[in-house]
Enzyme design. Sequence first.
Site, PDB file in Angstrom:
ATOM      1  N   ASP A 172     -28.288 -22.759   4.106  1.00 23.28           N
ATOM      2  CA  ASP A 172     -27.312 -21.960   3.347  1.00 23.28           C
ATOM      3  C   ASP A 172     -27.837 -21.551   1.975  1.00 23.28           C
ATOM      4  O   ASP A 172     -27.067 -21.496   0.998  1.00 23.28           O
ATOM      5  CB  ASP A 172     -25.986 -22.726   3.182  1.00 23.28           C
ATOM      6  CG  ASP A 172     -25.271 -22.894   4.521  1.00 23.28           C
ATOM      7  OD1 ASP A 172     -25.442 -22.012   5.387  1.00 23.28           O
ATOM      8  OD2 ASP A 172     -24.592 -23.916   4.687  1.00 23.28           O
ATOM      9  N   ARG A 173     -29.128 -21.275   1.892  1.00 25.95           N
ATOM     10  CA  ARG A 173     -29.758 -20.836   0.629  1.00 25.95           C
ATOM     11  C   ARG A 173     -29.692 -21.906  -0.475  1.00 25.95           C
ATOM     12  O   ARG A 173     -29.863 -21.599  -1.655  1.00 25.95           O
ATOM     13  CB  ARG A 173     -29.100 -19.543   0.106  1.00 25.95           C
ATOM     14  CG  ARG A 173     -29.211 -18.359   1.050  1.00 25.95           C
ATOM     15  CD  ARG A 173     -30.525 -17.624   0.806  1.00 25.95           C
ATOM     16  NE  ARG A 173     -30.555 -16.303   1.414  1.00 25.95           N
ATOM     17  CZ  ARG A 173     -30.961 -16.053   2.655  1.00 25.95           C
ATOM     18  NH1 ARG A 173     -31.339 -17.052   3.455  1.00 25.95           N
ATOM     19  NH2 ARG A 173     -30.981 -14.822   3.116  1.00 25.95           N
ATOM     20  N   VAL A 174     -29.394 -23.127  -0.092  1.00 26.41           N
ATOM     21  CA  VAL A 174     -29.401 -24.205  -1.094  1.00 26.41           C
ATOM     22  C   VAL A 174     -30.828 -24.758  -1.124  1.00 26.41           C
ATOM     23  O   VAL A 174     -31.142 -25.786  -0.525  1.00 26.41           O
ATOM     24  CB  VAL A 174     -28.353 -25.303  -0.760  1.00 26.41           C
ATOM     25  CG1 VAL A 174     -28.333 -26.364  -1.869  1.00 26.41           C
ATOM     26  CG2 VAL A 174     -26.971 -24.680  -0.619  1.00 26.41           C
TER      27      VAL A 174
END
Length: 194
Positions: A172-174
Amino acid sequence: MPALGGPLGQLAGWIEAARGAGEAEPDAMTLATTTRDGRPSGRIVLCRGVDERGIRFFTNYGSRKGRELQDNPHAALVFHWAGLGRQVRVEGTVSRLSPDESDAYFQARPRGHRLQAHASPQSQTISGLDVVERRMAEVTAQFEGHDVPRPEGWGGFLVAPTAIEFWTKGADRVHERLRYDRTPQAWTESRLAP
Ligand SMILES: Cc1cc2nc3c(=O)[nH]c(=O)nc-3n(C[C@H](O)[C@H](O)[C@H](O)COP(=O)(O)O)c2cc1C
């Protein structure tokens, strides 16, 4: 020699991990330089070693990058290994390697690569590739039966890093971003938002 530690040791480890994972160009890095008035340009070069002093690469000193580094000895590097979901960014100060270090690397290159360093005026405008091919034939004849010496205008640069950032892809783009800044005493670590 003791194992290389700190962020430079981690960078060396990530390059070897990329090689082990079968990345197509584990040593490839984008090198960004600028003109005296701050206009940037980038291109890929190959990392040819990481040690406690920094990161080295080899090129034509008269090339565009060579001239820009002469005018502004500050550069940035970016490594990216897509299969591993990893990126490393480096900022640092650039200096030429000693002639002895450049000679040692040059002599380890294949003969054809050494001849090409004599034949190609890297970054200059040419009318066609035949110009370089003709020059290749000339220098091949010139050095027939002899060692090919390193041209004076070809050699290594060392990027002594002032900052290194390790980026690891997350869900999740983390993504994880760890930045190291060099102080006179040690490296300081900070965590950056992705
Ligand atoms: C995978 C890859 C590796 C390269 N490695 C080098 C290198 O180690 N040294 C070099 O001078 N050029 C290398 N090049 C060519 C450069 O990207 C560039 O075309 C050349 O150095 C001229 O750049 P300049 O005109 O900005 O000086 C490489 C290109 C690729 C695609």
